[in-house]
Structures are given as C-alpha cells and as structure tokens.
Design a protein around this motif. Sequence first.
Motif, mmCIF file in Angstrom:
data_model
loop_
_atom_site.group_PDB
_atom_site.id
_atom_site.type_symbol
_atom_site.label_atom_id
_atom_site.label_comp_id
_atom_site.label_asym_id
_atom_site.label_seq_id
_atom_site.Cartn_x
_atom_site.Cartn_y
_atom_site.Cartn_z
ATOM 1 N N GLN A 192 0.826 -1.205 0.000
ATOM 2 C CA GLN A 192 0.000 0.000 0.000
ATOM 3 C C GLN A 192 0.866 1.262 0.000
ATOM 4 O O GLN A 192 0.543 2.271 -0.650
ATOM 5 N N LEU A 193 1.984 1.227 0.734
ATOM 6 C CA LEU A 193 2.878 2.382 0.752
ATOM 7 C C LEU A 193 3.489 2.610 -0.633
ATOM 8 O O LEU A 193 3.640 3.762 -1.071
ATOM 9 N N THR A 194 3.851 1.516 -1.328
ATOM 10 C CA THR A 194 4.400 1.656 -2.679
ATOM 11 C C THR A 194 3.396 2.325 -3.604
ATOM 12 O O THR A 194 3.729 3.234 -4.373
ATOM 13 N N TYR A 195 2.153 1.910 -3.509
ATOM 14 C CA TYR A 195 1.114 2.521 -4.343
ATOM 15 C C TYR A 195 0.926 3.995 -3.992
ATOM 16 O O TYR A 195 0.786 4.865 -4.870
ATOM 17 N N THR A 196 0.937 4.290 -2.717
ATOM 18 C CA THR A 196 0.747 5.684 -2.280
ATOM 19 C C THR A 196 1.896 6.563 -2.748
ATOM 20 O O THR A 196 1.691 7.719 -3.157
ATOM 21 N N GLU A 197 3.115 6.024 -2.700
ATOM 22 C CA GLU A 197 4.265 6.801 -3.172
ATOM 23 C C GLU A 197 4.142 7.105 -4.659
ATOM 24 O O GLU A 197 4.410 8.237 -5.096
ATOM 25 N N LYS A 198 3.741 6.114 -5.452
ATOM 26 C CA LYS A 198 3.577 6.356 -6.879
ATOM 27 C C LYS A 198 2.485 7.387 -7.128
ATOM 28 O O LYS A 198 2.614 8.261 -8.002
ATOM 29 N N ARG A 199 1.439 7.303 -6.367
ATOM 30 C CA ARG A 199 0.345 8.282 -6.510
ATOM 31 C C ARG A 199 0.843 9.697 -6.183
ATOM 32 O O ARG A 199 0.510 10.658 -6.885
ATOM 33 N N PHE A 200 1.640 9.823 -5.118
ATOM 34 C CA PHE A 200 2.186 11.139 -4.735
ATOM 35 C C PHE A 200 3.084 11.698 -5.843
ATOM 36 O O PHE A 200 2.950 12.862 -6.246
ATOM 37 N N SER A 201 3.992 10.849 -6.371
ATOM 38 C CA SER A 201 4.923 11.308 -7.408
ATOM 39 C C SER A 201 4.189 11.699 -8.682
ATOM 40 O O SER A 201 4.468 12.739 -9.295
ATOM 41 N N THR A 202 3.219 10.862 -9.094
ATOM 42 C CA THR A 202 2.484 11.142 -10.328
ATOM 43 C C THR A 202 1.694 12.443 -10.206
ATOM 44 O O THR A 202 1.691 13.283 -11.110
ATOM 45 N N SER A 203 1.017 12.612 -9.083
ATOM 46 C CA SER A 203 0.211 13.826 -8.873
ATOM 47 C C SER A 203 1.100 15.067 -8.834
ATOM 48 O O SER A 203 0.772 16.105 -9.426
ATOM 49 N N LEU A 204 2.222 14.958 -8.153
ATOM 50 C CA LEU A 204 3.112 16.115 -8.041
ATOM 51 C C LEU A 204 3.736 16.449 -9.392
ATOM 52 O O LEU A 204 3.884 17.631 -9.739
ATOM 53 N N ALA A 205 4.107 15.450 -10.189
ATOM 54 C CA ALA A 205 4.673 15.701 -11.508
ATOM 55 C C ALA A 205 3.650 16.379 -12.417
ATOM 56 O O ALA A 205 3.990 17.305 -13.169
ATOM 57 N N GLU A 206 2.395 15.937 -12.364
ATOM 58 C CA GLU A 206 1.355 16.555 -13.181
ATOM 59 C C GLU A 206 1.139 18.009 -12.775
ATOM 60 O O GLU A 206 0.995 18.901 -13.618
ATOM 61 N N ALA A 207 1.112 18.238 -11.468
ATOM 62 C CA ALA A 207 0.948 19.615 -10.977
ATOM 63 C C ALA A 207 2.115 20.488 -11.435
ATOM 64 O O ALA A 207 1.926 21.659 -11.790
ATOM 65 N N ALA A 208 3.324 19.952 -11.424
ATOM 66 C CA ALA A 208 4.490 20.719 -11.869
ATOM 67 C C ALA A 208 4.382 21.071 -13.337
ATOM 68 O O ALA A 208 4.705 22.204 -13.744
ATOM 69 N N ARG A 209 3.932 20.132 -14.175
ATOM 70 C CA ARG A 209 3.798 20.413 -15.608
ATOM 71 C C ARG A 209 2.764 21.496 -15.870
ATOM 72 O O ARG A 209 2.979 22.409 -16.665
#
Length: 624
Positions: A192-209
């Motif tokens: 679950q932590l692995t999934y949450t980390e990927k979700r955090f990174s993906t969301s933050l990368a999209e926000a940065a773009r």
Amino acid sequence: MQGLREAQASPAPALRPWRLYLGLLAPSLIVVCTVALLAITSVKVLAAVRAYVSGESLWSKARHEAVQHLMDYAHTRDPLRYAHYENILVVPLGDRQARLEMERQHPDMARIRSGFIQGGNHPDDIDGMVALFRNLGDQPLFSDALAAWVEGDALIDRLRETARTLRVQVERGDPPAELTPTVMALRDINDQLTYTEKRFSTSLAEAARVTESLLMGAIVLSALLLSAISIGVMRRLLSRQSAHQQALQAANERWQLAAAASEVGLFEIDIDRDLIHMDGRASSLYGLGDEGATLPRPQVRQMVDAQYRDTLRQGMSNSVAHGVGLKQRHLTHGADGIARLLETTGQMDPAGRGHGQRMVGVVRDITAEQAQADMAAQRDAAEQVASAQRAFLSRLSHELRTPLNAILGFAQLLHLDTGRTLSATQAQQVQWILTAGQQLLALVEDVLDLTKVEAGEIRMSLQPVPVGPAMGASLALLEGVATRHQVSFINRLPMDALHVQADPHRLQQVFMNLLSNGCKYNRPGGHVTIDAHQDGAQIVIEIADDGIGLSPEEAAQLFQPFKRVASTPHVIEGTGLGLYIVKQLVERMGGQVSVDSQPGQGARFTLRLPTADTSGPVSTPSMG
C-alpha cells in the motif's frame, strides 16, 4: 565630467523632461517587473516541486529499507535489525512532523525546519517547500499529492504498530508459524505504501507540468507586450535622435575650423536636457573615440576624479546663475582607462536662450604641460633641499671635529700624565670624557661619510679583492670589541678561494660595521659566524649573530639613516648611520645587502657582491 555638463542644444521638447521620461519608461518598467516577478515565481515553485520529488525519493528509500530490516528481523530475530529499522524510520517521521506543523494556523518554523532536515531535505530548499505547501497545498493542482502524503503517514503509523507487534512476538519467543500473519501484514502495508508513493509522485509531476505551462504562458505574453511597447518607444527615440543628429552636424560645422587650428576639443552643454555633445577631439580626450559623442551629463561626470567634482559643479552653477565664464582644471579617468589632466573653458551662449540654456566651450589636454612643470618644480626643490642639507652637515661636522680633537687630546694627556696622580673618581671622569668624545667623533666621521655618499663624492677603486684575507684583517681589528662584549668569532671563510670586485678600503669598512654590530647586539657568550659561497656571478657573504634579533617592523627600517633598534634591553653605542652607509657603499660596488631576523633568534646579514676576474692583480687588504 562636471565642468563639461554636456550636450548639444536642439529645439525645446514638447513635454517636460520628467513627463517624457515617465511616459517612456513607466510601461517598460511595469512589464519588466511583471516578467521578472513571474520568472522568479516560476523558478521558486518549480524548485519547491523538485525538492518535494527529491524528498519523496528519500522517503520511499527509507520506507523500503525499514520494511526490509523488519523482514530480516522476523527471520533472524536479531535485535540489531530492529534497531536499524527504527533508525531509518526517522526520515518519514521527520517529514510527517514538518507537514503537521505546516497545517497549523501559526506554525513553528524551527520545528518545520527540524522535521524536513530529519527527512533528509536540503536546508536551502525548506523555505520554498513551506511556501508551496502553505500557499498552494489546498489548491486542486496539489490537493491529490497532499492527500497521498497524509495517507502515506497513516500507513507509516500502521507499519510502526505492526512492527511493535512483531517485536513482542519475537521477544516472547513465538515460533515462526505464529509470526507469519504479522509478516504478511507488513507486506500488505508495504504494498500500500508503494502505491501511495507512486500516486504522490504522479500527482506532483502533473501539478508541476501544469504550473510550468501556466507560468511560461504568462511570461511569453508579458514578453510580447514588452516587445510591442519597446518598438513604439524605439521609434519615438529614433525620431528624436535624428533631430539631435541634425543639430550636432550643424554644431560640428561651426566649430570644426577652430578646433583643427587650436588642437582643442569643442563641446556644447544643453542645461535643460542634461546632455553634453563633444566633437571628435573632445570625445577622444575622454577615451570615447574620435567620432564625437552625445552623452548624459552624469555619465561624463563619473569620469572626473572625485576630488575635482565639487569644484567643477560650483563653477558650472556660478556660470549658469551669473553668466560668468567657466575655466577649470580637472583630472579625468577616460573610458579607455587613461587618466588625463584637462582644462575646460566655457561660457553661456546668449544666442540659445530661445531654445533653452546652453553653454559652449573648449577643452584641452594639459597633462604633459602640468607634469613637466611639476617635475621641474620638484626637481628644483629637491636639489635645493639636498644641497642645503649636505652643506649644513658637512660644515657642522668639520666645525665639530676641531674642538672635539682638542678635548680628546687634553683628556688623553690627563689620562697618560704620570707626574700627577689622579684620584679614582677623577680617573673615572677622565675615562668618561674619552669614551664620550670618541663616540661623538665616530658620529662626526659617520656624518661626513654620509654627506660624501649622498653627494657622490666617495670614489670607488673597484678591483679583485680576496674575501678571506679582507675578513681576517677586519676580525683582527675587532678582537678588542669582541672581548669587551664577551663574543667570539667563527670564521668559516676559505682564505683564497673567493674574490669579489670591490674597493678594498670600503669593503673592509662594510665588514667592520657588520661585525661590530654582531658583537654589540649579541649576548654574553654568543658567537658571530661568517660564511661565504659563490652563487653564479655573485659571491654571497653571510654574517650571523646569536643576539636579540629584530622584529619585521624594525628590520624594514634598518637601512635608513639614524634608525636604531628600539627593543634593546640596554643602551648600545652607535649613531644609527652605520648600516645606511653600508648599504650605500655595497650598492656603489654593484652589490646588495639584506637582513633576515626574528626577535630573540639573532640576525643574519647577507652581502651579495660581484665575482671578480682574478686573472689580473689582486688587492689584499691590510690591518692598518
């Protein structure tokens, strides 16, 4: 340049200068500031996002290692593995501390910084991370990333609780089969932590773009607006510049003949517009080339040396206020890096009153003229002072020597008169007269030598001289001085191997002075050591003592007239002229003398004299 408050007069502007400048500059400044603000904001936001992405990488790595240590702990039951798990877990716990504090209405910045640093974030990134969280954390762009962060912290709490359960089971000694459910729970939490980390990174990368696109769009629009405004401003400026060029051409035609004939530069100062026009000759005097120039007065003023600016400003103001002529000399530092002394002459132009106040004038280079006058005055003054000083010292020394010899003669007669017995006190007093008289006579002789050296009256008979015999003769003459000061000489010179090109008498005078100093400034039981060797085309002679030594400040002043060592523990006879005369004599013989010393470690005087050609006759100094 201040006496040259420049500029070519042209038709008066339709607008007042400050309104014109404001109308031209205000739009550009607004757009430039806007673009700069957007650019700075973009850089800071993207830097903060980068910092969060980097922090997430550290967070993920720490989580993975913590779980791995727990799995190893369940398998090996080694307490050290559990300790590693707890040490690694401080990274996500630090980030959690920072997040909880940032969510408070009045956060403690020190606590936030402590948490982020514990989480492995760079201290320079923390301010940007806090600003991004506080200002944009609840916005749609970043809300999903924040939710993933909160969920991850909750999972970390579950991981910690499960780890404590595992520790209790291990310490209780439960068999492996009973540990299996706990291990499976750990793996589930890890997934679950692995999934949450990927979700955090993906969301933050999209926000940065998205943020980058918005900010870049705003910057591009602002740049386009700035370009449009700049084109309009440049067209207006080019139009005005064309009018100035026409006026400039007319001024050049009026003054060109006079400038060519007198080799002076011509200038016109537009007082109202604060501009200066210079023809080719004048602009070359300011290092601006020979094509002529029109510059703002403040720019030319900065070329004037600071000590002349106030005088020029006052002269200019007086000319403008009262119509009197301006004539000033001032030092300038041109754009070409050359300093020049210029003379500016100008007056207000009555014909230009209909178009504003204007001054016209000429400028010429008087650098060489002034330098020649200064050099002549300095040379004459120096020669007069030196001549008067030499004459005074020479006359005084000669006048002192006659009565001084009489005093010494009568004192010696009293001392040697066996027909009359002096009391012990009288004998001591006569000895004091002799000692003081001899010291004064030495001073007179040194002063005479000094005047002769400075006047160039000492003639040198340069010839090959063996260093060893010359030094031996000097040592023999100073045995009494060495005995009186309880100092011994160590002569390590080869007797005939080294020869210098020198005057035998003056070389012995140099040796005697340095050796006697080595005795006087030594300590009881000390030594004066003499060495020499050949160094290329020079003979190097070193005379070292074990005495009180010199500080760097004292050594720097040692070869100046009347300079004595101030730190001696007792009074030592001397005039303060000996080493100065040594330096002059050595240099007259083509050599150099230097000193190397430290307080309390003695002093080493080094003579460098030219090597002699010994194929001809060699002079051997005597002891007389």
